[in-house]
Write a protein that holds these residues in place. Sequence first.
Motif, PDB file in Angstrom:
ATOM      1  N   GLU A 188       0.883  -1.275  -0.015  1.00 40.49           N
ATOM      2  CA  GLU A 188       0.203  -0.100   0.004  1.00 40.49           C
ATOM      3  C   GLU A 188       0.784   1.220  -0.019  1.00 40.49           C
ATOM      4  N   PHE A 189       2.191   1.105  -0.299  1.00 42.37           N
ATOM      5  CA  PHE A 189       3.056   2.426   0.052  1.00 42.37           C
ATOM      6  C   PHE A 189       2.507   3.313  -1.264  1.00 42.37           C
ATOM      7  N   ASP A 190       2.457   4.752  -0.819  1.00 41.62           N
ATOM      8  CA  ASP A 190       1.867   5.436  -1.706  1.00 41.62           C
ATOM      9  C   ASP A 190       3.187   6.081  -2.537  1.00 41.62           C
ATOM     10  N   HIS A 191       3.345   5.397  -3.776  1.00 38.88           N
ATOM     11  CA  HIS A 191       4.668   5.929  -4.702  1.00 38.88           C
ATOM     12  C   HIS A 191       4.446   7.189  -4.996  1.00 38.88           C
ATOM     13  N   LYS A 192       3.025   7.501  -5.399  1.00 38.90           N
ATOM     14  CA  LYS A 192       2.818   9.000  -5.925  1.00 38.90           C
ATOM     15  C   LYS A 192       3.176   9.986  -5.016  1.00 38.90           C
ATOM     16  N   GLY A 193       2.677   9.830  -3.646  1.00 39.46           N
ATOM     17  CA  GLY A 193       2.976  10.741  -2.545  1.00 39.46           C
ATOM     18  C   GLY A 193       4.522  10.842  -2.260  1.00 39.46           C
ATOM     19  N   CYS A 194       5.283   9.889  -2.185  1.00 43.77           N
ATOM     20  CA  CYS A 194       6.576   9.901  -2.210  1.00 43.77           C
ATOM     21  C   CYS A 194       7.148  10.560  -3.330  1.00 43.77           C
ATOM     22  N   PHE A 195       6.791  10.261  -4.607  1.00 39.20           N
ATOM     23  CA  PHE A 195       7.488  10.913  -5.630  1.00 39.20           C
ATOM     24  C   PHE A 195       7.373  12.502  -5.690  1.00 39.20           C
ATOM     25  N   GLU A 196       6.166  12.736  -5.288  1.00 38.34           N
ATOM     26  CA  GLU A 196       5.567  14.398  -5.316  1.00 38.34           C
ATOM     27  C   GLU A 196       6.490  15.252  -4.204  1.00 38.34           C
ATOM     28  N   MET A 197       6.858  14.446  -3.146  1.00 41.55           N
ATOM     29  CA  MET A 197       7.545  14.814  -1.903  1.00 41.55           C
ATOM     30  C   MET A 197       9.145  15.100  -2.472  1.00 41.55           C
ATOM     31  N   LEU A 198       9.591  14.003  -3.226  1.00 48.22           N
ATOM     32  CA  LEU A 198      10.984  14.156  -3.640  1.00 48.22           C
ATOM     33  C   LEU A 198      11.022  14.939  -4.601  1.00 48.22           C
TER      34      LEU A 198
END
Length: 223
Positions: A188-198
Amino acid sequence: MESNSEITPDLFSGIDVDALGVGDLSLYEKEILGLPGVAPGTYTRAICFGLAVSKSVLDTLTDGPTPFYLHHYRQINYRLDMTAYLLAREIEKGGYKALPFPASQLIDWQNQKAHISHKHVGVIAGIGWIGRNNLLVHPKYGSQMRYNTVFTDMPLAPTPPNPQGGCGTCRSCMTACPAGAITERPEEFDHKGCFEMLKQFRNQRNVGQYICGLCVKACRGQR
Ligand code: B12
């Protein structure tokens, strides 16, 4: 071509890494991208190895990446690339095929994918498990390790899978993640959320790369 007997008795003795495992490639279920000249079945083993990220460098991180962390990240990638090259060179001297992968190189930017996933190779090579933070977790180093891979047709014995896998009750990464991208299950890791932060870090922190490091810092393992 030199004969097989010229392979050093212990292929790995000159390879200075913090984690090493051999995976049976038939167990690798992810796609392999961007190798048009390689026929399926050419390679049978994946050697995965890792170098520890410095605890002291991680201690310098508070709320996101810094140019100091960026330098460390680059140094480890460079060393991982050189190690893959040297290991592959040694294997080829023995008459086998050996393909050294890049430690960190995208070939599909849109979908954020590399040729292979070192994390998934690490799992089949018995190095660790995929943790809540979606990273490969090593029992001793936690996620404070970066990885690279060499494919080969050398008939190496596979490393048995790691029996002591699992994050148990540890949830340090969940509170550390500035994007709130980490939940109970890695699926369920939120790849999109992580990527936006990065992306935000990349633009605001003078690092020019999609890095963060906070979930890595939080996942210390037993060292
Ligand atoms: C692309 C990439 C990223 C991308 C996307 C993540 C991804 N795709 O997995 C971004 C920029 C977000 C990223 C972030 C980070 N990464 Co990164 N990354 C990679 C890289 C270069 C390729 C991974 C890959 O091809 N994955 C694709 C597939 C096949 O694997 P998958 O994880 O199962 O992905 C599937 C799904 O989860 C989903 N998906 C995956 N990513 C994304 C992204 C988006 C936007 C969406 C919508 C869906 C989605 O679709 C995939 C299809 O099945 C690898 C190096 C490598 N060659 O392995 C390093 C690597 C995975 N990263 C690493 C690290 C450490 C980080 C960061 C901590 C950044 C940092 N250094 O500070 C963060 C942590 C994020 C996290 N907690 O997962 C390390 C992990 C080490 C470890 N101990 O596990 C690696 C292995 C690099 C290395 N040489 O050590 N990374």
